[in-house]
Design a protein around this motif. Structure first.
Motif, mmCIF file in Angstrom:
data_model
loop_
_atom_site.group_PDB
_atom_site.id
_atom_site.type_symbol
_atom_site.label_atom_id
_atom_site.label_comp_id
_atom_site.label_asym_id
_atom_site.label_seq_id
_atom_site.Cartn_x
_atom_site.Cartn_y
_atom_site.Cartn_z
ATOM 1 N N ASP A 1 58.164 41.846 193.458
ATOM 2 C CA ASP A 1 59.416 41.099 193.382
ATOM 3 C C ASP A 1 59.104 39.711 192.828
ATOM 4 O O ASP A 1 58.535 38.867 193.510
ATOM 5 N N LEU A 2 59.510 39.478 191.584
ATOM 6 C CA LEU A 2 59.221 38.212 190.900
ATOM 7 C C LEU A 2 60.467 37.347 190.802
ATOM 8 O O LEU A 2 60.564 36.471 189.936
ATOM 9 N N SER A 3 61.413 37.561 191.693
ATOM 10 C CA SER A 3 62.704 36.892 191.604
ATOM 11 C C SER A 3 62.690 35.478 192.169
ATOM 12 O O SER A 3 63.662 34.742 191.983
ATOM 13 N N HIS A 4 61.624 35.073 192.850
ATOM 14 C CA HIS A 4 61.705 33.864 193.678
ATOM 15 C C HIS A 4 60.774 32.724 193.285
ATOM 16 O O HIS A 4 60.966 31.606 193.745
ATOM 17 N N HIS A 5 59.762 32.964 192.465
ATOM 18 C CA HIS A 5 58.755 31.917 192.263
ATOM 19 C C HIS A 5 58.905 31.152 190.958
ATOM 20 O O HIS A 5 58.145 30.216 190.714
ATOM 21 N N MET A 6 59.882 31.518 190.119
ATOM 22 C CA MET A 6 60.041 30.856 188.830
ATOM 23 C C MET A 6 61.385 30.147 188.733
ATOM 24 O O MET A 6 62.355 30.515 189.389
ATOM 25 N N PHE A 7 61.430 29.126 187.892
ATOM 26 C CA PHE A 7 62.681 28.527 187.451
ATOM 27 C C PHE A 7 63.139 29.280 186.202
ATOM 28 O O PHE A 7 62.314 29.684 185.372
ATOM 29 N N ASP A 8 64.437 29.463 186.052
ATOM 30 C CA ASP A 8 65.021 30.032 184.843
ATOM 31 C C ASP A 8 65.999 29.025 184.254
ATOM 32 O O ASP A 8 66.907 28.559 184.959
ATOM 33 N N THR B 1 69.889 33.766 190.540
ATOM 34 C CA THR B 1 70.824 34.218 189.517
ATOM 35 C C THR B 1 70.353 35.519 188.891
ATOM 36 O O THR B 1 71.151 36.409 188.583
ATOM 37 N N LEU B 2 69.039 35.632 188.690
ATOM 38 C CA LEU B 2 68.450 36.832 188.113
ATOM 39 C C LEU B 2 67.446 37.441 189.084
ATOM 40 O O LEU B 2 66.770 36.727 189.821
ATOM 41 N N PHE B 3 67.368 38.772 189.103
ATOM 42 C CA PHE B 3 66.262 39.420 189.806
ATOM 43 C C PHE B 3 65.244 39.885 188.769
ATOM 44 O O PHE B 3 65.563 40.121 187.594
ATOM 45 N N ARG B 4 63.999 39.994 189.221
ATOM 46 C CA ARG B 4 62.916 40.546 188.397
ATOM 47 C C ARG B 4 62.064 41.447 189.274
ATOM 48 O O ARG B 4 61.493 41.004 190.271
ATOM 49 N N TYR B 5 61.966 42.698 188.902
ATOM 50 C CA TYR B 5 61.079 43.631 189.586
ATOM 51 C C TYR B 5 60.107 44.204 188.565
ATOM 52 O O TYR B 5 60.513 44.741 187.533
ATOM 53 N N GLN B 6 58.829 44.070 188.862
ATOM 54 C CA GLN B 6 57.810 44.580 187.950
ATOM 55 C C GLN B 6 57.234 45.883 188.482
ATOM 56 O O GLN B 6 56.789 45.948 189.633
ATOM 57 N N ILE B 7 57.272 46.903 187.655
ATOM 58 C CA ILE B 7 56.671 48.199 187.968
ATOM 59 C C ILE B 7 55.375 48.298 187.169
ATOM 60 O O ILE B 7 55.371 48.185 185.949
ATOM 61 N N PHE C 1 56.780 47.811 183.205
ATOM 62 C CA PHE C 1 58.038 47.194 182.824
ATOM 63 C C PHE C 1 58.427 46.137 183.846
ATOM 64 O O PHE C 1 58.129 46.254 185.042
ATOM 65 N N GLU C 2 59.105 45.116 183.360
ATOM 66 C CA GLU C 2 59.741 44.130 184.219
ATOM 67 C C GLU C 2 61.241 44.330 184.051
ATOM 68 O O GLU C 2 61.769 44.208 182.950
ATOM 69 N N PHE C 3 61.915 44.667 185.130
ATOM 70 C CA PHE C 3 63.355 44.906 185.089
ATOM 71 C C PHE C 3 64.078 43.636 185.521
ATOM 72 O O PHE C 3 63.814 43.092 186.599
ATOM 73 N N ILE C 4 64.996 43.172 184.681
ATOM 74 C CA ILE C 4 65.676 41.898 184.876
ATOM 75 C C ILE C 4 67.175 42.132 184.845
ATOM 76 O O ILE C 4 67.691 42.793 183.943
ATOM 77 N N GLY C 5 67.877 41.596 185.836
ATOM 78 C CA GLY C 5 69.322 41.759 185.873
ATOM 79 C C GLY C 5 69.982 40.730 186.765
ATOM 80 O O GLY C 5 69.335 39.820 187.285
ATOM 81 N N ALA C 6 71.282 40.876 186.951
ATOM 82 C CA ALA C 6 72.067 39.927 187.732
ATOM 83 C C ALA C 6 71.666 39.976 189.201
ATOM 84 O O ALA C 6 71.490 41.061 189.782
#
Length: 444
Positions: free
Chosen positions: A55-62, A156-162, A210-215
């Motif tokens: 879960d890469l949704s929390h450690h970056m600024f977008d 605002t965005l989620f990122r999940y890396q498989i 893949f890194e899946f990115i969405g709302a």
């Protein structure tokens, strides 16, 4: 009363190094993500022989930037090639100062002709915003901070890396078949359980994925679908500790020192930046100590970004980079620590550090570490380091001085009794897949 600026902090501390030097600082990790789920060693091993989700949704600024001048702005402040930058493509963003040193990189995704998302630690985003305001560019910005700085609410965005050898199997199970052919670092629009998202061909540990990115509103539903698809494959959830070590294998140095602390022409920029931001709070520590902050700066060529530097346009630092291109005397390598020395000097519990340790050949300083971590599949500590080229050939023997210099008031080369750990130079990326097939245009 105005909040203190980075310039204020430097003036009060007496120098940039005295502001930033924090011996024994703990490595920063996102607080929202668990440190480990099944154990960080198991999580590291699984991205080599199974499949993992991070879960890469929390450690970056977008930061989303959009407007008629978006491309013109980015072209003026970075060394990237915008003539060959397709919609849906991502690039390592390379902003440099007039002297050619990196400000800190980021990931830049082109969403439309004049719309981009710049992700990562906010130093590069701050650089772009400042020059947009200073230059009067017609562009707007919307920034979603990391979860630590957001003050509540979902990203605002989620990122999940498989990630891992079974990534393609999981993706096919989740989507009812393989995804369209996707080039490395390109994104393709997909739909999962009726929710639109982007699939970015990317992987951080040298394995295809893949890194899946969405709302952000769809985050839980998408994660649940991926978890269901992965359950029969033994999907392992990766925690913050293991994920932070993945960049060591793939050869990416995540936290180069922003080269913005000393140039006189950046005095106004230091007044623009907040003291309690990344530039004023990211600590320096380790056995390598210098009172001169310039000694911590690096160029894109030293970081291995040479192939991404384009001289087909004018940009800040262009002249300096042209000179550096053929005069670079340092290079990025991986150091493989002697396992017996590690057990004797450090023990078995060390996970990760961003400290700058001295790397020596004999008694001569030949470079510094940038990030070090235990990698279970390697059976020892690996370190990304920048070394003098004459000592950077694979197989070269060096020693790492392991400890934290106390800082100002003690000579930089003082003998503090720190242990010396034998190490062998290896290529960067260390992972063979990352070196040879990582950028393949074939899907995983």
């Amino acid at each position: 009363m105005a909040a203190p600026s980075l310039r204020d902090g430097i003036e009060q501390a007496g120098s940039p190094v005295r502001l930033l030097w924090k011996p024994n600082a703990e490595p920063w990790m996102p607080e929202v993500v668990d440190r480990e789920y099944t154990g960080w060693r198991v999580e590291q091993q699984t991205w080599h022989d199974g499949v993992t989700i991070s879960d890469l949704s929390h450690h970056m600024f977008d930061t989303i930037l959009e407007g008629p001048d978006a491309t013109r702005l980015l072209s003026a402040v970075s060394a990237n090639n915008y003539e060959k930058f397709a919609i849906g493509q991502a690039k390592q963003f390379i902003p440099v100062t007039e002297r050619g040193f990196i400000v800190t990189d980021g990931i830049l995704l082109r969403e439309a002709e004049q719309k981009y998302t710049l992700s990562g630690i906010p130093a590069a985003q701050n650089w772009v915003k400042y020059h947009a305001e200073k230059g009067g560019y017609d562009v707007s910005f919307v920034t979603d901070p990391s979860s630590k700085f957001r003050g509540g609410g979902a990203p605002t965005l989620f990122r999940y890396q498989i990630q891992g050898p079974l990534a393609a199997d999981l993706v096919a199970r989740a989507f009812g078949g393989p995804l369209p052919e996707t080039k490395f670092f390109h994104a393709t629009p997909v739909v999962l359980d009726g929710r639109p998202l982007r699939a970015l061909r990317h992987g951080m540990a040298g394995q295809s994925g893949f890194e899946f990115i969405g709302a952000g509103a769809d985050a839980e539903a998408v994660k649940s679908a991926l978890l269901r698809a992965g359950e029969p494959l033994g999907l392992v959830h990766v925690g913050a500790q293991a994920y932070a070590t993945a960049s060591i294998e793939s050869g990416w140095i995540p936290s180069p020192t922003p080269a913005i602390y000393s140039d006189p022409e950046l005095e106004d920029y230091r007044g623009y930046l907040p003291l309690f931001g990344i530039e004023g709070q990211r600590p320096l520590h380790g056995s390598y100590f210098s009172e001169n902050i310039d000694d911590y700066y690096v160029t894109p060529f030293e970081l291995g970004y040479g192939r991404s530097v384009a001289f087909n346009h004018d940009f800040i630092g262009r002249d300096a980079l042209q000179k550096a291109k053929d005069n670079t005397t340092r290079t990025k390598v991986t150091l493989v620590f002697d396992a017996d020395d590690v057990r004797s000097a450090i023990g078995d519990d060390f996970v990760l550090s961003y400290s700058r340790h001295r790397v020596e050949a004999g008694s001569a300083l030949v470079g510094t570490t940038q990030q070090s971590g235990t990698l279970a599949p390697a059976g020892t500590i690996l370190s990304l380091a920048i070394l003098d080229t004459e000592h950077a050939a694979p197989g070269t023997s060096v020693e790492v001085v392991w400890g934290d210099h106390p800082g100002a008031g003690t000579a930089p080369d003082a003998d503090l009794g720190f242990p010396r750990i034998r190490a062998t130079v290896a290529p960067a990326p260390f992972d063979e897949h990352a070196r040879t097939a990582y950028r393949s245009d074939k899907r995983p």
